[in-house]
Scaffold this motif. Structure first.
Motif, PDB file in Angstrom:
ATOM      1  N   GLU A   1       0.835  -1.202   0.000  1.00 40.79           N
ATOM      2  CA  GLU A   1       0.000   0.000   0.000  1.00 40.79           C
ATOM      3  C   GLU A   1       0.874   1.258   0.000  1.00 40.79           C
ATOM      4  O   GLU A   1       0.576   2.235  -0.703  1.00 40.79           O
ATOM      5  CB  GLU A   1      -0.902  -0.018   1.237  1.00 40.79           C
TER       6      GLU A   1
ATOM      7  N   GLU B   1      -7.035   0.726  -8.560  1.00 36.91           N
ATOM      8  CA  GLU B   1      -7.723  -0.572  -8.540  1.00 36.91           C
ATOM      9  C   GLU B   1      -6.962  -1.558  -7.647  1.00 36.91           C
ATOM     10  O   GLU B   1      -7.558  -2.304  -6.868  1.00 36.91           O
ATOM     11  CB  GLU B   1      -7.841  -1.128  -9.957  1.00 36.91           C
ATOM     12  N   GLU B   2      -5.642  -1.536  -7.779  1.00 35.94           N
ATOM     13  CA  GLU B   2      -4.816  -2.422  -6.958  1.00 35.94           C
ATOM     14  C   GLU B   2      -4.931  -2.049  -5.483  1.00 35.94           C
ATOM     15  O   GLU B   2      -5.032  -2.914  -4.611  1.00 35.94           O
ATOM     16  CB  GLU B   2      -3.354  -2.337  -7.407  1.00 35.94           C
ATOM     17  N   ARG B   3      -4.937  -0.736  -5.207  1.00 38.75           N
ATOM     18  CA  ARG B   3      -5.042  -0.284  -3.815  1.00 38.75           C
ATOM     19  C   ARG B   3      -6.385  -0.672  -3.208  1.00 38.75           C
ATOM     20  O   ARG B   3      -6.472  -1.035  -2.037  1.00 38.75           O
ATOM     21  CB  ARG B   3      -4.854   1.232  -3.739  1.00 38.75           C
ATOM     22  N   GLU B   4      -7.427  -0.621  -4.021  1.00 39.43           N
ATOM     23  CA  GLU B   4      -8.758  -0.998  -3.539  1.00 39.43           C
ATOM     24  C   GLU B   4      -8.794  -2.464  -3.112  1.00 39.43           C
ATOM     25  O   GLU B   4      -9.407  -2.821  -2.104  1.00 39.43           O
ATOM     26  CB  GLU B   4      -9.790  -0.742  -4.641  1.00 39.43           C
ATOM     27  N   LYS B   5      -8.118  -3.314  -3.880  1.00 41.53           N
ATOM     28  CA  LYS B   5      -8.052  -4.734  -3.517  1.00 41.53           C
ATOM     29  C   LYS B   5      -7.257  -4.927  -2.226  1.00 41.53           C
ATOM     30  O   LYS B   5      -7.594  -5.760  -1.383  1.00 41.53           O
ATOM     31  CB  LYS B   5      -7.400  -5.533  -4.643  1.00 41.53           C
ATOM     32  N   LEU B   6      -6.203  -4.123  -2.088  1.00 43.13           N
ATOM     33  CA  LEU B   6      -5.368  -4.238  -0.893  1.00 43.13           C
ATOM     34  C   LEU B   6      -6.124  -3.835   0.371  1.00 43.13           C
ATOM     35  O   LEU B   6      -5.868  -4.373   1.449  1.00 43.13           O
ATOM     36  CB  LEU B   6      -4.115  -3.366  -1.037  1.00 43.13           C
TER      37      LEU B   6
ATOM     38  N   GLY C   1      -9.220  -4.436   1.119  1.00 44.99           N
ATOM     39  CA  GLY C   1      -9.955  -5.606   1.597  1.00 44.99           C
ATOM     40  C   GLY C   1      -9.038  -6.607   2.270  1.00 44.99           C
ATOM     41  O   GLY C   1      -9.364  -7.158   3.328  1.00 44.99           O
ATOM     42  N   MET C   2      -7.879  -6.841   1.654  1.00 44.03           N
ATOM     43  CA  MET C   2      -6.915  -7.777   2.232  1.00 44.03           C
ATOM     44  C   MET C   2      -6.386  -7.259   3.563  1.00 44.03           C
ATOM     45  O   MET C   2      -6.220  -8.019   4.521  1.00 44.03           O
ATOM     46  CB  MET C   2      -5.757  -7.991   1.256  1.00 44.03           C
TER      47      MET C   2
ATOM     48  N   ARG D   1     -12.463 -13.703 -12.718  1.00 47.16           N
ATOM     49  CA  ARG D   1     -13.096 -14.059 -11.448  1.00 47.16           C
ATOM     50  C   ARG D   1     -13.475 -15.531 -11.415  1.00 47.16           C
ATOM     51  O   ARG D   1     -13.334 -16.197 -10.378  1.00 47.16           O
ATOM     52  CB  ARG D   1     -14.346 -13.207 -11.198  1.00 47.16           C
TER      53      ARG D   1
ATOM     54  N   HIS E   1     -10.361 -17.464 -10.683  1.00 46.85           N
ATOM     55  CA  HIS E   1      -9.906 -17.270  -9.302  1.00 46.85           C
ATOM     56  C   HIS E   1     -10.797 -18.024  -8.307  1.00 46.85           C
ATOM     57  O   HIS E   1     -10.302 -18.739  -7.432  1.00 46.85           O
ATOM     58  CB  HIS E   1      -9.903 -15.777  -8.967  1.00 46.85           C
TER      59      HIS E   1
END
Length: 313
Positions: A60, A88-93, A95-96, A211, A214
């Motif tokens: 992040e 987009e990548e930060r948004e996924k991070l 959640g993680m 998706r 995955h």
């Protein structure tokens, strides 16, 4: 006079003989090691998720630094492409990060709780020496410095720990019972069907969709894990039986200690303020898995008859 007693924890008296004292010590050492092992496992789990959380946090920070570096190029069209990808990548991070933060706290809290339980079991073991040597004047060939009498606060702390151990062991015992009477097998079968139903539905979608790929991969990994848990070899069954026997011994010792604590509580005039029934207290300590299995019907397995003979408490 107690006379000679069988080597069985059931025969512990309020004023134990040397032989009975040794039984109590044996069970207490096993109990302490049992919780020390659990505490070590919880620490490993906490550290694993803390490490994963740090990785996500570092990622992040990298994304943030990249986005800040783009500010120097306000007019270049490529900047917008990078910003979209990075956001987009930060948004996924996010959640993680939320997931790993929650797991880190969960296992760190469990580790702290477990250490408290280990502390209580060690106190119980030390208290046994004091009780037998200094109060019953038993000749155990050891010298024990009498501890100061528990304050009301200490009494509450250790009494609470003793109760938690009892409910925790009951939940654990219920799990091992379910693993031998067929209910755990039923639980895994339902879980397997649940996963396979999702795989069947997801398989109908375009296999080129990211998706779909995955989710199918994640579900297949879950399915493989469940199937491995469904394998029941003789060694695993014997281990479960031994665990149940050990739990049974634990409960007998805990009842002995709880009776001793009740005497001290009466001396202090402490009144139990928790009005919940034992069943209600146990339910709060029960995992969702064990609670679900409580609604399943035991099968007529060879182990079921053995469970009945164990007279579990």
């Amino acid at each position: 006079m107690h006379g000679n007693v069988p080597d069985d924890i059931d025969y512990i008296n309020d004023t134990p003989t040397v032989q009975e004292y040794k039984k109590l010590k044996r069970v207490m050492k096993i109990m302490t090691k049992f919780y020390e092992g659990g505490s070590a496992t919880k620490l490993q789990q906490a550290e694993f998720f803390e490490a994963e959380l740090k990785k996500v946090t570092d990622d992040e920070d990298m994304i943030k630094a990249q986005l800040e570096s783009l500010a120097k190029f306000p007019l270049h069209p490529k900047r917008r492409e990078y910003e979209i990808e990075l956001n987009e990548e930060r948004e996924k991070l996010v959640g993680m990060k939320t997931k790993f933060a929650a797991k880190s706290k969960e296992y760190r809290d469990l580790y702290v709780w477990s250490n408290g339980i280990v502390d209580v079991t060690k106190w119980l073991e030390a208290g046994l020496d004091d009780y037998c040597v200094n109060h019953l004047k038993m000749d155990l060939k050891i010298t024990v410095v009498p501890p100061e009498q528990l304050t009301r606060e200490q009494y509450t702390y250790y009494k609470s720990g003793l109760d938690e151990i009892t409910y925790n062991l009951q939940e654990s015992q219920d799990f091992f019972s379910a693993s031998l009477d067929g209910r755990l097998r039923q639980y895994h079968n339902i879980e397997k069907d649940l996963i396979e139903a999702q795989i069947e539905v997801m398989s109908k979608f375009n296999t080129e969709l990211p998706r779909q790929q995955h989710v199918i991969s994640e579900l297949e990994a879950d399915l493989d894990y469940v199937k491995k848990n469904m394998v029941e070899d003789p060694a695993a069954i014997n281990k479960r039986k031994k665990m149940l026997e050990m739990h049974s011994d634990f409960f007998k010792v805990l009842r002995w200690y709880k009776d001793k604590m009740k005497v001290l509580g009466d001396e202090y005039g402490i009144v139990e303020t928790d009005t919940r029934t034992e069943e209600e207290k146990l339910k709060t300590a029960m995992s969702t898995q064990v609670e679900f299995m409580a609604n399943l019907t035991p099968e007529n397995t060879p182990e079921l008859e053995e469970l009945k003979k164990m007279n579990l408490h």
